[in-house]
Scaffold this motif. Structure first.
Motif, PDB file in Angstrom:
ATOM      1  N   ALA A 207      23.128  31.204   6.236  1.00 16.07           N
ATOM      2  CA  ALA A 207      22.436  29.987   6.668  1.00 16.07           C
ATOM      3  C   ALA A 207      21.044  29.910   6.047  1.00 16.07           C
ATOM      4  O   ALA A 207      20.609  28.843   5.592  1.00 16.07           O
ATOM      5  CB  ALA A 207      22.344  29.949   8.194  1.00 16.07           C
TER       6      ALA A 207
ATOM      7  N   GLN B 104      25.552  24.458   8.294  1.00 18.94           N
ATOM      8  CA  GLN B 104      24.471  24.312   9.271  1.00 18.94           C
ATOM      9  C   GLN B 104      23.123  24.666   8.643  1.00 18.94           C
ATOM     10  O   GLN B 104      22.112  24.008   8.899  1.00 18.94           O
ATOM     11  CB  GLN B 104      24.726  25.218  10.476  1.00 18.94           C
ATOM     12  CG  GLN B 104      25.829  24.748  11.398  1.00 18.94           C
ATOM     13  CD  GLN B 104      26.001  25.669  12.598  1.00 18.94           C
ATOM     14  OE1 GLN B 104      25.769  26.871  12.515  1.00 18.94           O
ATOM     15  NE2 GLN B 104      26.420  25.112  13.720  1.00 18.94           N
ATOM     16  N   GLY B 105      23.107  25.713   7.822  1.00 18.76           N
ATOM     17  CA  GLY B 105      21.855  26.146   7.208  1.00 18.76           C
ATOM     18  C   GLY B 105      21.248  25.111   6.293  1.00 18.76           C
ATOM     19  O   GLY B 105      20.020  25.055   6.132  1.00 18.76           O
TER      20      GLY B 105
ATOM     21  N   GLY C 251      19.442  26.710  12.837  1.00 18.30           N
ATOM     22  CA  GLY C 251      19.246  27.780  11.875  1.00 18.30           C
ATOM     23  C   GLY C 251      19.053  29.130  12.538  1.00 18.30           C
ATOM     24  O   GLY C 251      19.423  30.166  11.971  1.00 18.30           O
TER      25      GLY C 251
ATOM     26  N   ARG D   4      28.416  28.119   8.998  1.00 19.12           N
ATOM     27  CA  ARG D   4      27.011  28.508   9.059  1.00 19.12           C
ATOM     28  C   ARG D   4      26.257  28.078   7.792  1.00 19.12           C
ATOM     29  O   ARG D   4      25.089  27.716   7.862  1.00 19.12           O
ATOM     30  CB  ARG D   4      26.895  30.025   9.259  1.00 19.12           C
ATOM     31  CG  ARG D   4      27.268  30.501  10.642  1.00 19.12           C
ATOM     32  CD  ARG D   4      26.297  29.986  11.683  1.00 19.12           C
ATOM     33  NE  ARG D   4      24.967  30.567  11.475  1.00 19.12           N
ATOM     34  CZ  ARG D   4      23.835  29.993  11.839  1.00 19.12           C
ATOM     35  NH1 ARG D   4      23.844  28.794  12.412  1.00 19.12           N
ATOM     36  NH2 ARG D   4      22.680  30.590  11.631  1.00 19.12           N
TER      37      ARG D   4
ATOM     38  N   THR E  95      26.257  35.830   9.015  1.00 24.64           N
ATOM     39  CA  THR E  95      26.179  34.546   9.716  1.00 24.64           C
ATOM     40  C   THR E  95      24.749  34.029   9.767  1.00 24.64           C
ATOM     41  O   THR E  95      24.524  32.816   9.869  1.00 24.64           O
ATOM     42  CB  THR E  95      26.720  34.671  11.152  1.00 24.64           C
ATOM     43  OG1 THR E  95      25.972  35.664  11.864  1.00 24.64           O
ATOM     44  CG2 THR E  95      28.190  35.061  11.144  1.00 24.64           C
TER      45      THR E  95
END
Length: 462
Positions: free
Chosen positions: A57, A113-114, A29, A110, A53
């Motif tokens: 996230a 991923q977040g 993060g 992103r 970006t």
């Protein structure tokens, strides 16, 4: 049939695995923050666009945390965790591969991923279900610290890789970490205890997915508050109105996304208020110090550190945060939640005062952020004990997910507050040094107010 607790010889390994997964989510993060300038150059976009970006996230994590917290409260928690980790691996691949429309795929990656920021609360639920009470308390404390202190690991690593091999190499770190976490989870993550399965409250999830990002975006958009204050106030009011409607909906839904009855408990409500106000001060000072040390000396102050060097400044923040996380469970029985939270807040206040009065040598900001790390670590480690003392095991992930969202709101507010104060003291390219002093004293006042709140609100002994 799955047992609620594994054999004790496996408990240390499980505890280590849980903290590692929570730390991995925090590191991934945090990858966006130190790479903003590098992304703007590599993808030929503006700094404002590159900022997304990080923002996307954080927004994805804020929405995913309560949703996956609810999904993970039932018998399919293992499936939910593996699914989250798989999504993070896919997202990491998107940030690394040279695909068409590269910046669009980077943002999509992103966001995926977040979503892993919600892993921490699920790991807390696993600890509470499968570890004995003492080990679970230590593990949950470290998990709470990992969600913040992991920044001090992600920043220098990503900065170093960017300087050496470019921005895709830094995002490649995320791919390695998420893939390793997925493989480890496949073998190490136990099944959840048998519980009745409940349907996801889609109406609540959709409403929250609209209201919460709107709230976080308007809070964190410094330029909007500076140049279009009326619009910012209107969006803020609309977001609060939507969240009020969401709360009413959850209170009258048979299987709510979040059991708001638990949130109304005096101890839980008090803990979340303390988390909100405390988070404002903590992230305000964090953002002030990281910005100050990167300011070039030509501005009349600052030390001109590059991304990697500034990341190294954060290493003591993480180390002392984890030290505090290890110590807090042992202090909890002797001091109780109120005194632990008060003491840790007082440590944060001391860090504010130090930075406000002494910044001329690099060692002073480093000392201030080290003290801040210990205070944040102790505060974060003490917080779950207050909430979980009055929360059923089945609602662990859901209750802690709300606290995580409250922390995000507090951090966003602290970051925006710092930006607004510094902007008010800027006439050229950089703020005047007096702006940092003013921001530090305002943050100290907010932290002192948190101490008063801790003293008067009904926090139960954790």
């Amino acid at each position: 049939m799955t047992t609620a607790r594994p054999a004790q010889r496996h408990a240390p390994a499980l505890a280590g695995f849980l903290v590692s997964v929570g730390l991995a989510g925090a590191v991934i993060g945090s990858l966006g923050a130190p790479l903003i300038t590098a992304v703007a150059e590599a993808y030929d976009v503006s700094l404002a666009a590159s900022q997304w970006t990080l923002t996307i996230a954080l927004l994805a994590g804020a929405v995913a945390t309560p949703v996956f917290g609810r999904l993970g409260a039932g018998p399919r928690r293992r499936t939910v965790v593996l699914g989250m980790l798989a999504a993070m691996v896919v997202g990491s691949v998107l940030t690394v591969l040279p695909l068409p429309l590269p910046f669009a795929f980077l943002l999509a990656g992103r966001a995926l991923q977040g979503s892993g920021l919600g892993l921490v609360v699920l790991m807390m639920a696993v600890a509470r279900d499968h570890l004995d009470e003492q080990r679970a308390a230590r593990t949950i404390a470290l998990l709470s610290v990992a969600s913040t202190a992991g920044i001090g690991i992600g920043y220098p690593l990503s900065g170093f890789l960017t300087d050496v091999a470019g921005v895709r190499a830094a995002y490649g770190l995320g791919l390695v970490i998420t893939a390793a976490a997925l493989v480890a989870a496949f073998f190490a993550l136990p099944e959840a205890p048998s519980r009745p399965s409940t349907r996801l409250d889609l109406r609540g999830a959709i409403l929250l997915a609209i209201a919460l990002p709107a709230l976080l975006l308007v809070i964190g958009d410094t330029n909007l508050w500076r140049h279009h204050a009326a619009t910012a106030i209107a969006i803020l009011a609309a977001a609060i109105l939507l969240l009020t409607g969401w709360t009413f909906l959850e209170a009258h839904t048979e299987n709510p996304l979040v059991d708001v009855r638990l949130l109304r408990h005096p101890a839980v409500a008090a803990a979340n208020l303390v988390m909100l106000t405390g988070g404002v001060g903590m992230y305000l000072l964090f953002s002030l110090i990281t910005r100050y040390v990167q300011t070039p000396a030509s501005a009349g102050y600052g030390f001109g550190l590059n991304t990697f060097e500034a990341g190294l400044v954060l290493v003591p923040f993480s180390i002392l945060g984890f030290v505090a996380g290890r110590l807090v469970p042992g202090w909890r029985d002797r001091l109780g939640a109120r005194w632990l939270l008060a003491a840790s807040t007082a440590v944060v206040l001391a860090a504010f005062v130090l930075f406000a009065v002494a910044r001329s040598h690099l060692v002073e900001p480093i000392l201030a952020i080290s003290i801040l790390g210990f205070g944040v670590g102790a505060f974060s480690a003490a917080m779950p004990a207050v909430i979980l003392a009055v929360t059923p095991k089945s609602e662990t992930a859901s209750a802690m997910s709300v606290n995580a969202v409250v922390r995000s709101v507090g951090f966003s507010t602290g970051s925006a507050l710092g930006g607004l104060i510094l902007a008010a003291h800027t006439t050229g390219v950089f703020p005047s040094e007096s702006g940092y002093a003013a921001a530090a004293w305002i943050g100290a006042a907010a932290t002192a107010a948190t101490l008063v709140i801790i003293a008067i609100l009904p926090l139960k002994r954790g």
